[in-house]
Design a protein around this motif. Sequence first.
Motif, PDB file in Angstrom:
ATOM      1  N   ASP A 310       0.855  -1.187   0.000  1.00 12.64           N
ATOM      2  CA  ASP A 310       0.000   0.000   0.000  1.00 12.64           C
ATOM      3  C   ASP A 310       0.893   1.239   0.000  1.00 12.64           C
ATOM      4  OD1 ASP A 310      -1.991  -1.847   0.219  1.00 12.64           O
ATOM      5  OD2 ASP A 310      -2.739  -1.177   2.171  1.00 12.64           O
ATOM      6  N   HIS A 387      -6.662   2.490  -4.408  1.00 11.53           N
ATOM      7  CA  HIS A 387      -6.645   2.569  -2.945  1.00 11.53           C
ATOM      8  C   HIS A 387      -7.148   3.945  -2.504  1.00 11.53           C
ATOM      9  CE1 HIS A 387      -5.525   1.065   0.933  1.00 11.53           C
ATOM     10  NE2 HIS A 387      -4.447   1.813   1.110  1.00 11.53           N
ATOM     11  N   ARG A 426      -8.406  -1.968  -2.843  1.00 13.59           N
ATOM     12  CA  ARG A 426      -8.303  -2.160  -1.390  1.00 13.59           C
ATOM     13  C   ARG A 426      -8.796  -0.887  -0.726  1.00 13.59           C
ATOM     14  NH1 ARG A 426      -3.049  -4.433   0.409  1.00 13.59           N
ATOM     15  NH2 ARG A 426      -4.199  -6.402   0.258  1.00 13.59           N
ATOM     16  N   ALA A 427      -9.751  -1.026   0.170  1.00  9.14           N
ATOM     17  CA  ALA A 427     -10.302   0.136   0.852  1.00  9.14           C
ATOM     18  C   ALA A 427      -9.276   0.704   1.824  1.00  9.14           C
ATOM     19  CB  ALA A 427     -11.569  -0.253   1.603  1.00  9.14           C
ATOM     20  N   TYR A 430      -9.078  -0.526   5.269  1.00 10.56           N
ATOM     21  CA  TYR A 430     -10.059  -1.617   5.130  1.00 10.56           C
ATOM     22  C   TYR A 430     -11.486  -1.134   5.400  1.00 10.56           C
ATOM     23  CZ  TYR A 430      -5.596  -3.971   5.992  1.00 10.56           C
ATOM     24  OH  TYR A 430      -4.279  -4.341   5.968  1.00 10.56           O
ATOM     25  N   ASP A 448     -11.736  -7.365  -4.679  1.00 13.62           N
ATOM     26  CA  ASP A 448     -11.413  -6.454  -3.588  1.00 13.62           C
ATOM     27  C   ASP A 448     -10.500  -7.203  -2.621  1.00 13.62           C
ATOM     28  OD1 ASP A 448     -11.953  -4.085  -1.676  1.00 13.62           O
ATOM     29  OD2 ASP A 448     -12.523  -5.834  -0.487  1.00 13.62           O
ATOM     30  N   SER A 449      -9.717  -6.455  -1.846  1.00 13.33           N
ATOM     31  CA  SER A 449      -8.886  -7.086  -0.816  1.00 13.33           C
ATOM     32  C   SER A 449      -8.924  -6.217   0.433  1.00 13.33           C
ATOM     33  CB  SER A 449      -7.445  -7.259  -1.307  1.00 13.33           C
ATOM     34  OG  SER A 449      -6.659  -7.890  -0.314  1.00 13.33           O
ATOM     35  N   SER A 450     -10.052  -6.300   1.151  1.00 15.08           N
ATOM     36  CA  SER A 450     -10.242  -5.476   2.348  1.00 15.08           C
ATOM     37  C   SER A 450     -10.897  -6.245   3.486  1.00 15.08           C
ATOM     38  CB  SER A 450     -11.134  -4.262   2.029  1.00 15.08           C
ATOM     39  OG  SER A 450     -10.742  -3.597   0.859  1.00 15.08           O
ATOM     40  N   GLU A 498     -13.182 -11.807  -3.324  1.00 13.77           N
ATOM     41  CA  GLU A 498     -12.489 -11.188  -2.196  1.00 13.77           C
ATOM     42  C   GLU A 498     -11.190 -11.946  -1.917  1.00 13.77           C
ATOM     43  OE1 GLU A 498     -11.534  -8.517   0.710  1.00 13.77           O
ATOM     44  OE2 GLU A 498     -13.197  -8.396  -0.727  1.00 13.77           O
TER      45      GLU A 498
END
Length: 604
Positions: A310, A387, A426-427, A430, A448-450, A498
């Motif tokens: 990130d 992001h 990715r939020a 998260y 998504d990856s959160s 996810e």
Amino acid sequence: MSFLGLAGLHAFVTGAAGGIGSAIVEEFLAQGCKVTAHDLRSVTRAPSPNLLTVQGDISSESSISSSITNAREHFGPIHILAANAGITDESNDYPIWQMPAELWDKTYAVNVRGTFLTIKHFLSAAELSQKEMGRELSNLAVVVTGSECGKFGQAGHGEYASGKAGLQYGLIRGVKNEIVRLNSKARINAVAPGWVDTPLIEGRLDDPKEMYREAQATVPLRKIANPTDVARAVVFLASHRAAGHITGECISVDGGMEGRIVWSESETLQGKKESPKSKIVRTQTAPPIPQALTPAAQPKNSIKLLISVDFDAVSGWLGTGASSDNNLADYSSGYFSANVGVPRLLKLFKKLGIADKITWFVPMHSAESFPEQFKAILDTGCEIGLHGYCHEGAPQLTPNQERDVLHYCISVYRTLTGGKKPLGYRAPLYQLRENTIALLEEYDFLYDSSLSHHDSTPYFIPRVPQIDTPSFTPTTSAATWMHPLPAPLPPTEKTLVEIPANWYAEDMTPLQYWPHTSNSQGYVDVRVVERMWMDRFEYLRREMGDEEMVVFPLILHPDTSGMAHVIGMIERVLGWLKGWAEEVEYLTMGDVARRWKAKAEGRG
């Protein structure tokens, strides 16, 4: 009187602060010797009238000459030299065509040049003492610490193995023919330890496969040596009474190490209790990473290693990290992220050969504010996901603001990547809500990856209504909240895959301090995090081998993992994971999402 007959003699020991060196000092003291303990570091030991501690650098001729002169002035003539000092860098394994010349030169400067200078000035001092006394010194002996690496070689450490080979086979066999011209009974020998339980190899054998391959399968005694094992061999060779007719020899202290497999893996690792003598005990603040003595069966499918970064930079302080108390000192860590952390991580990923398998989640504020760094990331061929713009959390935004941010970020992304479409999201922190998921599906995101409904397999994000918080007021009926969650609706063509993410898979929360964040830590020992990640991987490998797809995600941040005291741990973990060879596979999250979705829909 001891059988060795060393009482009253003066022994000079280099590398005396290390594991083997300190054991040599203790053995000579136990024999009644006067001992000068020399090291670049401070030698810490209880005071003794028979002990002199000296700090100095063996690679500096003036320094080692001065140290030997001081020792001679303090205790008188020096009879025995234990040339034990040496260095090695176990944090890297360079094939010869990639080895930095600086590493080669540094190792040779200490191990070869330093040993030569030590022997030179020890014998010069002996010559001077003999002239002053008018007779030969008794028990003039040199013992050099070599290594079994000098006998068998060591892939990835040619600088160390070649230097030790030169000492224990070339140098001592030449000097044995010269030293007798100075003193008719003088001798020089070497000891070549195998694996020894010292801080010098800390972490080297944490992997049970490495322990087996390097230190058990080739050793008939099936144990790691203690420093005392080596020290007693040194003291034996130093004694004219015990070893007076041994010179020019290199004695292996390695448990019978062979250049071939002696014990099968099952004999070494299965069904045997670890004996106290074979257990490695390391000097470190955190507990050692546990070693699995019984290996799990190889997983049916390779574990997918999903390393993501990130790249929040300054944006992390503007969105979810916003505070009225933020100031330039806080934003400074964001600049560090871009200017230092990103280049360090890119260099590491390239070194490990996985740069194109990394997934970077980039706020478009970072991409626009640090275009050179973004281009360097893009040029690796990696995957880049969105992001947010300035790391906004969904709860900070209205639905319209969230749509505007996503729309603008997609536009910037397409411009910077030559028209490519983002597949992953990715939020920030998260933090996402049902509206976020609906927007991502509307804009045709793949994954998504959160979230963390699972920790090690992909899944379709459940399609459920918003979960409302009960209102616990005196006038509210309890019946309003006493009902189960609604059953999820079946996934559609647009339902997001996810890829699991959670706080325990990331570096920042434990390893970076945020002054205005209540749950900030930042002072956790990196080895605690390292052990946690390795434990998690070993559980997944052992218990989930029959799953169709097992993923092992790690979430890094350049401002955290780019720090000098953290990136070494990251390199150890990624290298350790890579060492599982065919059992693992580094992939981008997009690759995994596509594969998993195809299988889930019956197309894989």
